[in-house]
Design a protein around this motif. Structure first.
Motif, PDB file in Angstrom:
ATOM      1  N   VAL A 142       0.827  -1.047  -0.039  1.00 36.11           N
ATOM      2  CA  VAL A 142       0.079   0.057  -0.014  1.00 36.11           C
ATOM      3  C   VAL A 142       0.775   1.226  -0.056  1.00 36.11           C
ATOM      4  O   VAL A 142       0.375   2.314  -0.743  1.00 36.11           O
ATOM      5  CB  VAL A 142      -0.946  -0.064   1.196  1.00 36.11           C
ATOM      6  CG1 VAL A 142      -1.974  -1.017   1.037  1.00 36.11           C
ATOM      7  CG2 VAL A 142      -0.301  -0.017   2.469  1.00 36.11           C
ATOM      8  N   GLU A 143       2.241   1.276   0.627  1.00 38.64           N
ATOM      9  CA  GLU A 143       2.908   2.341   0.554  1.00 38.64           C
ATOM     10  C   GLU A 143       3.399   2.559  -0.762  1.00 38.64           C
ATOM     11  O   GLU A 143       3.369   3.747  -1.319  1.00 38.64           O
ATOM     12  CB  GLU A 143       4.024   2.170   1.569  1.00 38.64           C
ATOM     13  CG  GLU A 143       5.150   3.314   1.732  1.00 38.64           C
ATOM     14  CD  GLU A 143       6.200   3.087   2.823  1.00 38.64           C
ATOM     15  OE1 GLU A 143       6.992   3.765   2.851  1.00 38.64           O
ATOM     16  OE2 GLU A 143       6.038   2.018   3.306  1.00 38.64           O
ATOM     17  N   LEU A 144       3.837   1.641  -1.383  1.00 41.09           N
ATOM     18  CA  LEU A 144       4.388   1.789  -2.744  1.00 41.09           C
ATOM     19  C   LEU A 144       3.377   2.126  -3.669  1.00 41.09           C
ATOM     20  O   LEU A 144       3.544   2.968  -4.616  1.00 41.09           O
ATOM     21  CB  LEU A 144       4.871   0.511  -3.390  1.00 41.09           C
ATOM     22  CG  LEU A 144       5.307   0.242  -4.703  1.00 41.09           C
ATOM     23  CD1 LEU A 144       6.272   1.496  -4.849  1.00 41.09           C
ATOM     24  CD2 LEU A 144       6.089  -1.053  -4.991  1.00 41.09           C
ATOM     25  N   ILE A 145       2.003   1.797  -3.641  1.00 40.39           N
ATOM     26  CA  ILE A 145       0.783   2.146  -4.430  1.00 40.39           C
ATOM     27  C   ILE A 145       0.646   3.625  -4.182  1.00 40.39           C
ATOM     28  O   ILE A 145       0.590   4.248  -5.281  1.00 40.39           O
ATOM     29  CB  ILE A 145      -0.514   1.247  -4.132  1.00 40.39           C
ATOM     30  CG1 ILE A 145      -0.390  -0.075  -4.545  1.00 40.39           C
ATOM     31  CG2 ILE A 145      -1.663   1.951  -4.838  1.00 40.39           C
ATOM     32  CD1 ILE A 145      -1.113  -1.014  -4.245  1.00 40.39           C
ATOM     33  N   ALA A 146       0.661   4.053  -3.011  1.00 37.93           N
ATOM     34  CA  ALA A 146       0.709   5.487  -2.774  1.00 37.93           C
ATOM     35  C   ALA A 146       1.876   6.274  -3.070  1.00 37.93           C
ATOM     36  O   ALA A 146       1.409   7.295  -3.941  1.00 37.93           O
ATOM     37  CB  ALA A 146       0.353   5.614  -1.340  1.00 37.93           C
ATOM     38  N   ASP A 147       2.788   5.835  -3.148  1.00 32.55           N
ATOM     39  CA  ASP A 147       4.100   6.484  -3.757  1.00 32.55           C
ATOM     40  C   ASP A 147       3.837   6.491  -5.181  1.00 32.55           C
ATOM     41  O   ASP A 147       4.065   7.548  -5.814  1.00 32.55           O
ATOM     42  CB  ASP A 147       5.526   5.924  -3.529  1.00 32.55           C
ATOM     43  CG  ASP A 147       5.614   5.686  -1.950  1.00 32.55           C
ATOM     44  OD1 ASP A 147       5.393   6.652  -1.177  1.00 32.55           O
ATOM     45  OD2 ASP A 147       6.599   4.959  -1.479  1.00 32.55           O
ATOM     46  N   LEU A 148       3.490   5.709  -6.070  1.00 39.05           N
ATOM     47  CA  LEU A 148       3.260   5.625  -7.402  1.00 39.05           C
ATOM     48  C   LEU A 148       2.161   6.691  -7.777  1.00 39.05           C
ATOM     49  O   LEU A 148       2.329   7.299  -8.841  1.00 39.05           O
ATOM     50  CB  LEU A 148       3.308   4.184  -7.919  1.00 39.05           C
ATOM     51  CG  LEU A 148       4.427   3.293  -7.949  1.00 39.05           C
ATOM     52  CD1 LEU A 148       4.047   1.811  -8.386  1.00 39.05           C
ATOM     53  CD2 LEU A 148       5.412   3.965  -8.921  1.00 39.05           C
ATOM     54  N   ILE A 149       1.044   6.421  -7.194  1.00 42.35           N
ATOM     55  CA  ILE A 149      -0.009   7.438  -7.418  1.00 42.35           C
ATOM     56  C   ILE A 149       0.337   8.634  -7.119  1.00 42.35           C
ATOM     57  O   ILE A 149       0.084   9.828  -8.039  1.00 42.35           O
ATOM     58  CB  ILE A 149      -1.210   7.208  -6.561  1.00 42.35           C
ATOM     59  CG1 ILE A 149      -1.885   5.671  -6.964  1.00 42.35           C
ATOM     60  CG2 ILE A 149      -2.136   8.261  -6.648  1.00 42.35           C
ATOM     61  CD1 ILE A 149      -3.069   5.076  -6.042  1.00 42.35           C
ATOM     62  N   ASP A 150       0.960   9.309  -5.957  1.00 43.96           N
ATOM     63  CA  ASP A 150       1.520  10.646  -5.683  1.00 43.96           C
ATOM     64  C   ASP A 150       2.656  10.887  -6.710  1.00 43.96           C
ATOM     65  O   ASP A 150       2.615  12.258  -7.195  1.00 43.96           O
ATOM     66  CB  ASP A 150       1.931  10.743  -4.515  1.00 43.96           C
ATOM     67  CG  ASP A 150       0.889  10.406  -3.275  1.00 43.96           C
ATOM     68  OD1 ASP A 150      -0.248  10.574  -3.916  1.00 43.96           O
ATOM     69  OD2 ASP A 150       1.201  10.353  -2.184  1.00 43.96           O
TER      70      ASP A 150
END
Length: 165
Positions: free
Chosen positions: A48-56
């Motif tokens: 979830v941290e990586l998904i948020a990083d990619l989205i941001d």
């Protein structure tokens, strides 16, 4: 004066100031229970941290990008995305980007905050950057809120005094 090697070997489970005397069994069990719980959630938190990083960073989180950054195959990412969906942390449709739910975003934000404090602390101690990045990735999942607050306060004091602890 040299400490007893037997007592040194038990330092990680001995009461402070009482070398060789083990901590209570209940406290010891709580430690192990906490570690097991952290192990259960750390992979989910990493995703979830990586998904948020990619989205941001890019506006979307694609399975191919997640696979590349996690060093896994896209099939592994697909399985984890299903797991995240089951837990109510992410949504996606076939051949589309992956999005976080509010719960997923909260988990990502919490994980990012812990990660940032641990990374800043390691860097402040003088740990080389590449090592600090790698170590922070694991420590962030196991550090308690109490310890995290102490680390954060220590960093703030260090920065306020110009680098003198």
């Amino acid at each position: 004066m040299t400490a007893d090697p037997k007592h040194q070997a038990l330092a990680h489970v001995s009461r402070p100031g009482e070398p060789g005397r083990l901590i209570d069994a209940e406290q010891h069990a709580r430690q192990h229970t906490g570690v097991r719980k952290a192990h259960e959630t750390e992979l989910v938190e990493d995703y979830v941290e990586l998904i948020a990083d990619l989205i941001d960073a890019t506006g979307e989180a694609r399975a191919v990008d997640i696979a590349q950054r996690m060093g896994v195959r896209q099939a592994t990412v697909a399985a984890m995305v299903r797991r995240l969906q089951t837990r109510g942390l992410a949504t996606s449709e076939p051949y589309r980007a992956i999005f976080l739910t509010e719960a997923g975003r909260r988990m990502a934000d919490d994980s990012r905050a812990r990660h940032a404090v641990v990374l800043r602390f390691l860097l402040a101690l003088g740990v080389p950057e590449t090592v600090a990045f790698r170590d922070a990735e694991g420590i962030e999942h196991h550090v308690s809120p109490t310890t995290l607050k102490v680390l954060d306060d220590w960093i703030d004091r260090l920065e306020a005094t110009g680098g003198k602890p």
